[in-house]
Design an enzyme around this catalytic site. Sequence first.
Site, PDB file in Angstrom:
ATOM      1  N   GLU A  69       0.824  -1.211   0.000  1.00 56.25           N
ATOM      2  CA  GLU A  69       0.000   0.000   0.000  1.00 56.25           C
ATOM      3  C   GLU A  69       0.858   1.262   0.000  1.00 56.25           C
ATOM      4  O   GLU A  69       0.459   2.295  -0.524  1.00 56.25           O
ATOM      5  CB  GLU A  69      -0.956   0.020   1.203  1.00 56.25           C
ATOM      6  CG  GLU A  69      -2.120  -0.959   1.099  1.00 56.25           C
ATOM      7  CD  GLU A  69      -1.784  -2.346   1.599  1.00 56.25           C
ATOM      8  OE1 GLU A  69      -0.586  -2.620   1.918  1.00 56.25           O
ATOM      9  OE2 GLU A  69      -2.699  -3.195   1.670  1.00 56.25           O
ATOM     10  N   PHE A 131     -11.716  -8.101  13.703  1.00 52.64           N
ATOM     11  CA  PHE A 131     -10.606  -8.490  12.834  1.00 52.64           C
ATOM     12  C   PHE A 131     -10.348  -7.390  11.806  1.00 52.64           C
ATOM     13  O   PHE A 131     -11.267  -6.939  11.134  1.00 52.64           O
ATOM     14  CB  PHE A 131     -10.945  -9.810  12.129  1.00 52.64           C
ATOM     15  CG  PHE A 131      -9.872 -10.241  11.170  1.00 52.64           C
ATOM     16  CD1 PHE A 131      -8.598 -10.565  11.630  1.00 52.64           C
ATOM     17  CD2 PHE A 131     -10.128 -10.312   9.810  1.00 52.64           C
ATOM     18  CE1 PHE A 131      -7.606 -10.955  10.749  1.00 52.64           C
ATOM     19  CE2 PHE A 131      -9.133 -10.700   8.924  1.00 52.64           C
ATOM     20  CZ  PHE A 131      -7.874 -11.021   9.390  1.00 52.64           C
ATOM     21  N   GLN A 132      -9.120  -6.957  11.714  1.00 44.42           N
ATOM     22  CA  GLN A 132      -8.673  -5.912  10.781  1.00 44.42           C
ATOM     23  C   GLN A 132      -9.378  -4.577  10.985  1.00 44.42           C
ATOM     24  O   GLN A 132      -9.587  -3.826  10.037  1.00 44.42           O
ATOM     25  CB  GLN A 132      -8.808  -6.393   9.333  1.00 44.42           C
ATOM     26  CG  GLN A 132      -7.867  -7.560   9.059  1.00 44.42           C
ATOM     27  CD  GLN A 132      -7.642  -7.821   7.591  1.00 44.42           C
ATOM     28  OE1 GLN A 132      -8.535  -7.647   6.779  1.00 44.42           O
ATOM     29  NE2 GLN A 132      -6.441  -8.261   7.250  1.00 44.42           N
ATOM     30  N   LYS A 181     -17.818  -1.633   5.624  1.00 44.89           N
ATOM     31  CA  LYS A 181     -18.237  -2.614   4.617  1.00 44.89           C
ATOM     32  C   LYS A 181     -19.751  -2.615   4.410  1.00 44.89           C
ATOM     33  O   LYS A 181     -20.222  -2.804   3.284  1.00 44.89           O
ATOM     34  CB  LYS A 181     -17.758  -4.006   5.044  1.00 44.89           C
ATOM     35  CG  LYS A 181     -17.788  -5.014   3.902  1.00 44.89           C
ATOM     36  CD  LYS A 181     -17.053  -6.296   4.269  1.00 44.89           C
ATOM     37  CE  LYS A 181     -17.115  -7.284   3.110  1.00 44.89           C
ATOM     38  NZ  LYS A 181     -16.396  -8.524   3.421  1.00 44.89           N
ATOM     39  N   MET A 490      23.714   9.723   3.487  1.00 42.55           N
ATOM     40  CA  MET A 490      23.513  10.973   4.218  1.00 42.55           C
ATOM     41  C   MET A 490      23.742  10.778   5.716  1.00 42.55           C
ATOM     42  O   MET A 490      24.268  11.665   6.392  1.00 42.55           O
ATOM     43  CB  MET A 490      22.108  11.523   3.956  1.00 42.55           C
ATOM     44  CG  MET A 490      21.911  12.941   4.464  1.00 42.55           C
ATOM     45  SD  MET A 490      23.119  14.105   3.798  1.00 42.55           S
ATOM     46  CE  MET A 490      22.165  14.933   2.539  1.00 42.55           C
TER      47      MET A 490
HETATM   48  C1  LIG Z   1      11.768   6.205   6.048  1.00 44.44           C
HETATM   49  C2  LIG Z   1      13.022   6.887   6.441  1.00 44.44           C
HETATM   50  N1  LIG Z   1      13.820   6.332   7.377  1.00 44.44           N
HETATM   51  C3  LIG Z   1      14.965   6.948   7.737  1.00 44.44           C
HETATM   52  C4  LIG Z   1      15.328   8.137   7.199  1.00 44.44           C
HETATM   53  C5  LIG Z   1      16.608   8.833   7.637  1.00 44.44           C
HETATM   54  N2  LIG Z   1      17.543   8.969   6.507  1.00 44.44           N
HETATM   55  C6  LIG Z   1      17.686  10.108   5.808  1.00 44.44           C
HETATM   56  S1  LIG Z   1      18.795   9.978   4.571  1.00 44.44           S
HETATM   57  C7  LIG Z   1      19.162   8.386   4.981  1.00 44.44           C
HETATM   58  C8  LIG Z   1      20.173   7.602   4.198  1.00 44.44           C
HETATM   59  C9  LIG Z   1      19.723   7.315   2.826  1.00 44.44           C
HETATM   60  O1  LIG Z   1      20.601   6.394   2.249  1.00 44.44           O
HETATM   61  P1  LIG Z   1      20.440   5.998   0.744  1.00 44.44           P
HETATM   62  O2  LIG Z   1      19.029   5.692   0.427  1.00 44.44           O
HETATM   63  O3  LIG Z   1      21.425   4.938   0.414  1.00 44.44           O
HETATM   64  O4  LIG Z   1      20.780   7.349  -0.033  1.00 44.44           O
HETATM   65  P2  LIG Z   1      22.154   8.193  -0.027  1.00 44.44           P
HETATM   66  O5  LIG Z   1      22.094   9.167   1.109  1.00 44.44           O
HETATM   67  O6  LIG Z   1      23.266   7.229   0.114  1.00 44.44           O
HETATM   68  O7  LIG Z   1      22.122   8.895  -1.339  1.00 44.44           O
HETATM   69  C10 LIG Z   1      18.407   7.974   6.081  1.00 44.44           C
HETATM   70  C11 LIG Z   1      18.506   6.658   6.706  1.00 44.44           C
HETATM   71  C12 LIG Z   1      14.438   8.706   6.254  1.00 44.44           C
HETATM   72  N3  LIG Z   1      14.669   9.887   5.676  1.00 44.44           N
HETATM   73  N4  LIG Z   1      13.305   8.050   5.886  1.00 44.44           N
END
Ligand SMILES: Cc1ncc(C[n+]2csc(CCOP(=O)(O)OP(=O)(O)O)c2C)c(N)n1
Lengths: 578, 166
Positions: A69, A131-132, A181, A490
């Site tokens: 989803e 349920f659900q 439903k 990042m």
């Molecule tokens: C759902 C979610 N969980 C955690 C984060 C925190 N977060 C921000 S950037 C990042 C790293 C992203 O790594 P990647 O997808 O490999 O991209 P890169 O920065 O290496 O380009 C994280 C964990 C987020 N933004 N969204």
Amino acid sequence: MSVEAAALTNRISGADIGMGEVLTGAETLLRCLILEQVEYVFGYPGGAVLPIYDSLYSSRLKHILTRHEQGAIHAADGYARATGKPGVVIATSGPGATNLVTGIATAQMDSIPLVCITGNVAQHLIGSDAFQEANITGITLPITKHNYMVRDIRDLPRIVKEAFYIATTGRPGPVLIDIPKDVSNAKAPFYYPEKVEIRGYVPTRVPSDEDIEKFLQVIQAAKKPVILAGGGVIAANADSELLAFAEKTRIPVINTFMGLGGFPGDHELALNMPGMHGSYAANQALLNADCVIGMGARFDDRITMGRTKEFAPHAKIVHIDIDPAELGKNVATMLPIAGDVKSTLRKVLPLAQACDTAEWLAQLKAWQEAYPYRYKKVEGELKPQEVIEMLYETTQGDAIITTDVGQHQMWVAQYYKFKRTRSLISSGGLGTMGFGFPAAIGAQLAHPGRTVIAVVGDGGFQMTNQELAILHQYNVPVKVVILNNKCLGMVRQWQELFYDNRYSQVDLSNSPDFVKLAEAYGVKGMRATTPAEAREVWKEALAYDGPVVIDFQVTEEENVYPMVAAGNTLDQMVMGDE
Amino acid sequence: MERHTIAVLVNDVPGVLTRVANLFGQRGFNIDSITVGASEEAGLSRMIITTGGDERQLDQLIKQLNKLIDVISVTHLSKDPMVSRELALIKVDATPSQLVELNGIVEPFRASIVDIGPNSLIVQVTGDSDKIDALLVLLQPYGIRELTRTGCIAMARSIVPAAAAV
Ligand SMILES: Cc1ncc(C[n+]2csc(CCOP(=O)(O)OP(=O)(O)O)c2C)c(N)n1
């Protein structure tokens, strides 16, 4: 065709939408969607929406069955961002509904129009922990523009009509309709309301003549004015008005991240993005401006760094926004103007005159030339920035680029010069990893003839990569560009800079072979590890008539610069490697 | 911190109180008291909310409330002269022999003793918050066993002195 016209045509032709015909709640819902000109519905079935899926079986609506989803709602969101039309998603009750939550919050933060339809257990079971069963209206209360639970089939057409109206007018946003439903199964004669009237809801605001007069005075007096153009420019479809206004007044334009594409990135008046990873010139413009005109930009803390008192310290701030609650929310404004950017600019344009900005523009140009975005090239090594530059060169800023969240997202913002509105699709406000790839599916379905590129990190891609199945199943020719740095880039960057190189839980060197993963889903997979390979592979991918996944193996320890650390002010920019 | 009283006219639909209360929580505003009841128009309820905050916070709160679809209007009552009332029931430790003495205290407040038991009695008082606070101070020495107060209800005065009308 307007909704009213569609309703009329259908009534006159007596085709398959008749007014007064006795329908089930499920059939009613689908007819409402057709009358709202919905083209695609993204969703996933389940017990509580079985009546709806049964009706879909014989409906002319196109339904895309995603594998999660979250994939469905991000795809609907990508469709909405690419078109300006509302995205529609259907999920079953309980876990189906809660799987939408991240996508709803993503859309709410970026003001994206969505209509989310969830099933619920029959009304006699509500409140019994059936349920659900999940109280999805309660759960989504703080992350929707509005939500409804339908208690009577006779309210359903009005509610759907209102939902579309609320989602798309004023400051757009997600609206959820929860349908028990028994309501889907109930029967009633179908009538679709002609008009929506919601007392107390004032979506359109046109600024007063007095406001326009004051606005003109402020800009005419300014020597160093700058426009801060946000996502509101795109939401209001005001890109051509902004272009005309900037050219007529000779005021330079900074695009916020959400505003990228709202003004051509290669224009002589364009200054790119401000803030944490913004350009030197854009940040200097804010620091030195005597007038900042915020247009559909909310002065978010990635721009002000939360130091709102020190933000644009010499500037009178004019703020134009459709949402009056944004005026004065984050920064104190000298002239707040409640109005959407398009109608405001339309009123201002005939009266505006050229400002005396020659000197200011020359100064900005000098900053741009002295401090462009830059990175160090290393022989034989593939730099992530280089990949984005290549995407720009080969598509000339014309592609739709969706991104996930992380370093690659910021590199896209820096190195891809968006020329057209609605061509950058990214989760700005919530920063949702896993967004970019499914959003590309929605954007590509909306624009089958355009090149749609999903730029993703190896981390974020693994949050929603199951939607590769869609590329194959519906032959959606998205080009998936993975900037594979084998880590959560990042986060690694922050750990390097602020946590003494203690790389805690960011290693992704055990990711699957993305080429094989693509192939397992029946999608073409490719790989590049050097700049030369990258060019070759990308050329082939662009020419290929179908979906492709490309694993670009890039330098692992590359940082996004310039950078203003959180808590610092815009004059404390770290320029980076070079 | 300044205290403010605002009136919020809302659609009388399920969940509307949750929406309003949730907005306070989400945006970090404080609710001192909230009362909800019928309004002069069928289908609409009026909430009276008392809250604290500076002018900017109040402005933001009113704007955010106005964004809720089920909110019809928001009025800042306390910026103009208004009538406000609260009701309190106070159970005081006292025997019937102290009745006369206690009557002497509550009467000037136009409060009344509405229940008498062997060891306690209940005082009922209406008025603005300050008046109820003042009475509580006087009743404190007897021992307050139980206290229940409604939130405040309020209404703008019909005649606003010209100088006060901003
Ligand atoms: C759902 C979610 N969980 C955690 C984060 C925190 N977060 C921000 S950037 C990042 C790293 C992203 O790594 P990647 O997808 O490999 O991209 P890169 O920065 O290496 O380009 C994280 C964990 C987020 N933004 N969204």
